[in-house]
Design a protein around this motif. Structure first.
Motif, PDB file in Angstrom:
ATOM      1  N   VAL A   5       0.893  -1.131   0.054  1.00  0.00           N
ATOM      2  CA  VAL A   5      -0.028   0.009   0.076  1.00  0.00           C
ATOM      3  C   VAL A   5       0.803   1.140  -0.081  1.00  0.00           C
ATOM      4  O   VAL A   5       0.451   2.434   0.384  1.00  0.00           O
ATOM      5  N   THR A   6       2.226   1.111  -0.169  1.00  0.00           N
ATOM      6  CA  THR A   6       3.005   2.223  -0.403  1.00  0.00           C
ATOM      7  C   THR A   6       3.881   2.157  -1.447  1.00  0.00           C
ATOM      8  O   THR A   6       3.460   2.520  -2.559  1.00  0.00           O
ATOM      9  N   GLU A   7       5.135   1.431  -1.418  1.00  0.00           N
ATOM     10  CA  GLU A   7       6.150   1.540  -2.418  1.00  0.00           C
ATOM     11  C   GLU A   7       5.598   0.677  -3.681  1.00  0.00           C
ATOM     12  O   GLU A   7       5.931   1.374  -4.718  1.00  0.00           O
ATOM     13  N   ASN A   8       4.934  -0.280  -3.652  1.00  0.00           N
ATOM     14  CA  ASN A   8       4.330  -1.071  -4.616  1.00  0.00           C
ATOM     15  C   ASN A   8       3.601  -0.364  -5.839  1.00  0.00           C
ATOM     16  O   ASN A   8       3.644  -0.180  -6.713  1.00  0.00           O
ATOM     17  N   PRO A   9       2.515   0.381  -4.950  1.00  0.00           N
ATOM     18  CA  PRO A   9       1.689   1.116  -5.818  1.00  0.00           C
ATOM     19  C   PRO A   9       2.228   2.398  -6.242  1.00  0.00           C
ATOM     20  O   PRO A   9       1.759   2.691  -7.435  1.00  0.00           O
TER      21      PRO A   9
END
Ligand code: FE2
Length: 438
Positions: A349-353
């Motif tokens: 919900v932070t780096e990947n999106p």
């Protein structure tokens, strides 16, 4: 003189006791014990400081419309689509704009500062497109809104979708959407994927399709999506959203499919809050879990995000723009309770999106935008466990939202007068201090 220094931060990668120096809208330095003076200092006191939450899959045009014109009685995806069709003719640009802006306020309060929203282009008026393009401009100082041209009623199935999609892209919508499993046949689904990927290749755009949002193990459009991605050289620019049929697919077939997806560098967005209630609706017992194979896709090296999909609309009656809800639900549905797996859910919900949206300047490193969230938690796992309060939300170096720490006052004889649910609290009991130090 610096504009802001955040002291004694824990970072998502596990570093502790870190200072973050901010000069205007950028991060200038990330190191322990920075000596420089700043106009403002915030003492993070050993709490987690993270780049903002990012939602890679949302529907801003339907959000906060729950109950209009009626409630989804069956709770199914198909009744949700039918209900949205009933609501569409009554939408006004003003109401769409007002609801979207209110949702963005909720998002900012929860440190959610970038959202990819699908926007339905099957209404010939393109009201929602115009409204959300305006909202995108309005919120730009505090939230990055990326729009996907989404043919909700089917690119080939809906008579005007082809023209409307082109018009929406001409107006400035930046990602090509699709919904191959909603076309009338598997062949039409494949044809739609081919046509839509070719449009993206011609225009130099990204692709994000609702794909195989179905319990049918034979819904295999993701295979075509990956193959078209490779054929057109779109590697890394194409996202498959939902992919719930993978949950029900034959394991042997999946052992062939996942390597193809990895070769195409397909991005994946699972939407656990929605799909755990929408999928498996036709099952008696046992009921299938409505989520794609998240840990296996992550293990194969694919970038996987958890999206929120819907908040208070025809498909989902709950939600509050809190990506920690999505992370927590995803963690539970995928049984990702190992410590590395729980951290991976926070990254989802932070780096990947952020990678999926292609956000520039995202992260905690010199040169990145000074977009940060200070949480009432020591680390990513505690943040998910507690849906931790977003104490400070910082955008381009300025504090744009604050929330008071969560705490309860107790009225119990012989017990402390307050309870703090974090193990990070420096004022906590000595045994907790010892546990933190060990
Ligand atoms: Fe969706």
């Amino acid at each position: 003189m610096l504009d802001l220094v955040i002291r004694d931060a824990n970072l998502p990668d596990g570093r502790t006791g870190i200072d973050i120096a901010i000069d205007k809208d950028r991060i200038a330095e990330v190191a322990p014990g920075i000596r420089a003076e700043a106009a403002r200092e915030i003492d993070a006191s050993g709490r987690l400081v993270t780049p903002p939450f990012v939602d890679a899959h949302f529907h801003m045009d339907s959000t906060l419309s729950y109950g209009l014109p009626r409630i989804n009685a069956s709770g199914t995806l198909l009744e949700g689509i039918a209900l949205w069709g009933e609501l569409k003719p009554h939408l006004t640009r003003e109401a769409l704009t007002e609801r979207a802006l209110e949702y963005c306020d909720w998002a900012v309060g929860h440190g959610l500062l970038a959202i990819r929203s699908h926007v339905d282009i099957c209404d010939d008026r393109l009201l929602a497109v115009d409204a959300l393009l305006e909202v995108k401009k309005t919120v730009k100082p505090y939230l990055d809104l990326q729009l996907v041209a989404f043919p909700q009623d089917g690119y080939l199935r809906s008579p005007n979708a082809r023209d409307n999609l082109a018009r929406a892209l001409d107006k400035g919508v930046e990602v090509v959407g699709g919904i191959p499993h909603f076309e009338r046949t598997m062949a039409d689904g494949s044809a739609a994927i081919r046509a839509l990927c070719e449009i993206a290749a011609d225009r130099g755009l990204m692709v994000d399709m609702h794909c195989d949002e179905s319990d049918d193990p034979m819904s295999r459009h993701v295979e075509t999506l990956a193959a078209e991605t490779r054929r057109l050289g779109l590697n890394g620019r194409v996202t498959g959203s939902h992919l719930t049929s993978m949950h029900s697919m034959d394991n042997y077939y999946v052992s062939k499919l996942i390597p193809l997806m990895a070769e195409a560098e397909l991005r994946v967005v699972a939407n656990p809050l929605i799909n755990i209630v929408l999928q498996g609706r036709h099952d008696t017992y046992p009921k299938r879990r409505g989520m794609t194979r998240v840990p296996e896709l992550m293990a194969a090296g694919l970038t996987v995000a958890f999206g929120q999909d819907c908040v208070m609309d025809p498909w989902y009656p709950l939600g509050a723009a809190d990506m920690l809800d999505a992370a927590s639900m995803g963690l539970h549905v995928a049984m990702m309770t190992g410590s590395d797996a729980m951290r991976a859910c926070f990254m989802a919900v932070t780096e990947n999106p952020a990678r999926i949206l292609g956000l520039g300047g995202y992260g905690i490193a010199p040169g990145c935008y000074a977009d940060l969230v200070i949480l009432q938690a020591a680390d990513p796992v505690e943040a998910v466990r507690l849906r931790a309060a977003r104490l400070h939300v910082i955008r381009r170096g300025a504090v744009i939202a604050e929330t008071a720490p969560a705490a309860a006052t107790l009225h119990l004889p012989g017990r402390p007068t307050s309870v703090d649910y974090t193990l990070a609290s420096k004022a906590g009991p000595p045994d907790r201090q010892a546990r933190r130090a060990s």
